[in-house]
Design an enzyme around this catalytic site. Sequence first.
Site, mmCIF file in Angstrom:
data_model
loop_
_atom_site.group_PDB
_atom_site.id
_atom_site.type_symbol
_atom_site.label_atom_id
_atom_site.label_comp_id
_atom_site.label_asym_id
_atom_site.label_seq_id
_atom_site.Cartn_x
_atom_site.Cartn_y
_atom_site.Cartn_z
ATOM 1 N N SER A 1 0.825 -1.074 0.152
ATOM 2 C CA SER A 1 -0.081 -0.187 -0.071
ATOM 3 C C SER A 1 0.936 1.432 -0.041
ATOM 4 O O SER A 1 1.603 1.481 -0.894
ATOM 5 C CB SER A 1 -0.929 0.037 1.099
ATOM 6 N N ASP B 1 -8.796 -5.020 -5.840
ATOM 7 C CA ASP B 1 -8.410 -3.852 -5.166
ATOM 8 C C ASP B 1 -9.290 -2.785 -4.928
ATOM 9 O O ASP B 1 -9.412 -1.908 -6.101
ATOM 10 C CB ASP B 1 -6.999 -3.589 -5.180
ATOM 11 N N HIS C 1 -7.301 -5.816 -1.486
ATOM 12 C CA HIS C 1 -6.275 -4.562 -1.322
ATOM 13 C C HIS C 1 -5.090 -5.266 -0.137
ATOM 14 O O HIS C 1 -3.956 -5.377 -0.349
ATOM 15 C CB HIS C 1 -6.653 -3.308 -0.623
#
Length: 423
Positions: free
Chosen positions: A247, A337, A371
Amino acid sequence: MLCRTLPRVPGASRAMSAVSLLVSPGRCLFDDPLRLRVRGLSPGQDVSLRTALTDEAGHLFTSVGLYRADGGGELDFSRSPALEGGSYTGVEPEGPLWSLESKTPLRRLLKKDVQSPLQLRFSLHQAHHPPGALLAAAAQERGFMGEGVTRVPVREGRVRGSLFLPPGRGPFPGVIEVQGTGGGLLDYKASLLANRGFATLALAYYNYEDLPKDMKELHLEYFEEAVNYMLQHPKVKGPGIGLLGHSKGGDLVLSMASFLKGIAATAVVNGSVANVAAVLHYKDNTLLPIGFDSKKLKHPEPGVGDIRDIFHNPLEECLIPVEKAQGSFLFIVGEDDLNWKSPAYAKAAVSCLQENGKSNYTLLSYPGAGHQIDPPSSPFCPVAVDRVLGVPILRGGELKAHCEAQEDSWRKIQDFFHTHLKQ
């Protein structure tokens, strides 16, 4: 085979003494495979397997698998399919783990103290709905630091974090692991990598000890100091180290690889090709964060946000100059995601490398993955509270596909580092 069978529970069926639930091994690492078997059932008997654990804050996570014994009255969870109606279906040996769900809304299983194991509890019950009498029970410890792995708190110059060293004299291939926007220090991934032979530094970069409390501005010199710390460490094998970022940590490790020396391999999990959420300074260079439009925030369900479309197109803003990097890249993306458009970001990074005549990359794209791609056995987390926004947001993913991606990508990350840090 190691198995741990719990004492008989008062009031349990007398049949419990004739049924055995075997878990192998009884003590293992968090990312090790799960092996469960049952003996002593009646042929074709319907049973439910209930799995439970309590996290460090006292929150309960549970899953249920529905099964039917074979003709010999046995179940081997590596071959026996879970039936419809439970937390998972089909032949899923790890299903009892990755389908664990919190009884507390929006609670993610997050291990903060890696020096203590998680305690899993398994119980086998008669029938499916509702669960009947208890037939057998067992327990398993899943730890993060194997025998001989050491954890060294790091306060070297400005660098703050935890260094995990494998057993033995070394030196070992070195990796710096950088987490996302949560702040503080999370070292569960770093501890698990140390079990696989990597000297791994879990690097904090804000909201930890004397580091800045917020993430408004970051300086790459801090990360450069961490790289130099690893390169100079007597237990770390040079001449280059690896980086692992997820991330926000993904765009940070891309910037490190692009501007700093000594980086041989960079693995990015659902990261951005542009700087996100904070201004990044390095010497005379400044990378502004990618712009966003809060009006594009969606609410597909009450109290839950979808932020995927709020960010501007990174191709129209200040991209991280990945073409300057000397090492190799591994891009891992979840095609579902919902945090941001990580597949498009990874493709943009690959295009930039190709346009500059480089082939030093591998792109792994997982359909149905969201994600939060964590190590194997990590429970699926489709919605979580964003630490920057302070509200629940969609992370995306489909249960089975996401957890398969976790298992495959974790193995590929280790293979990638072994390949490029073996000099």
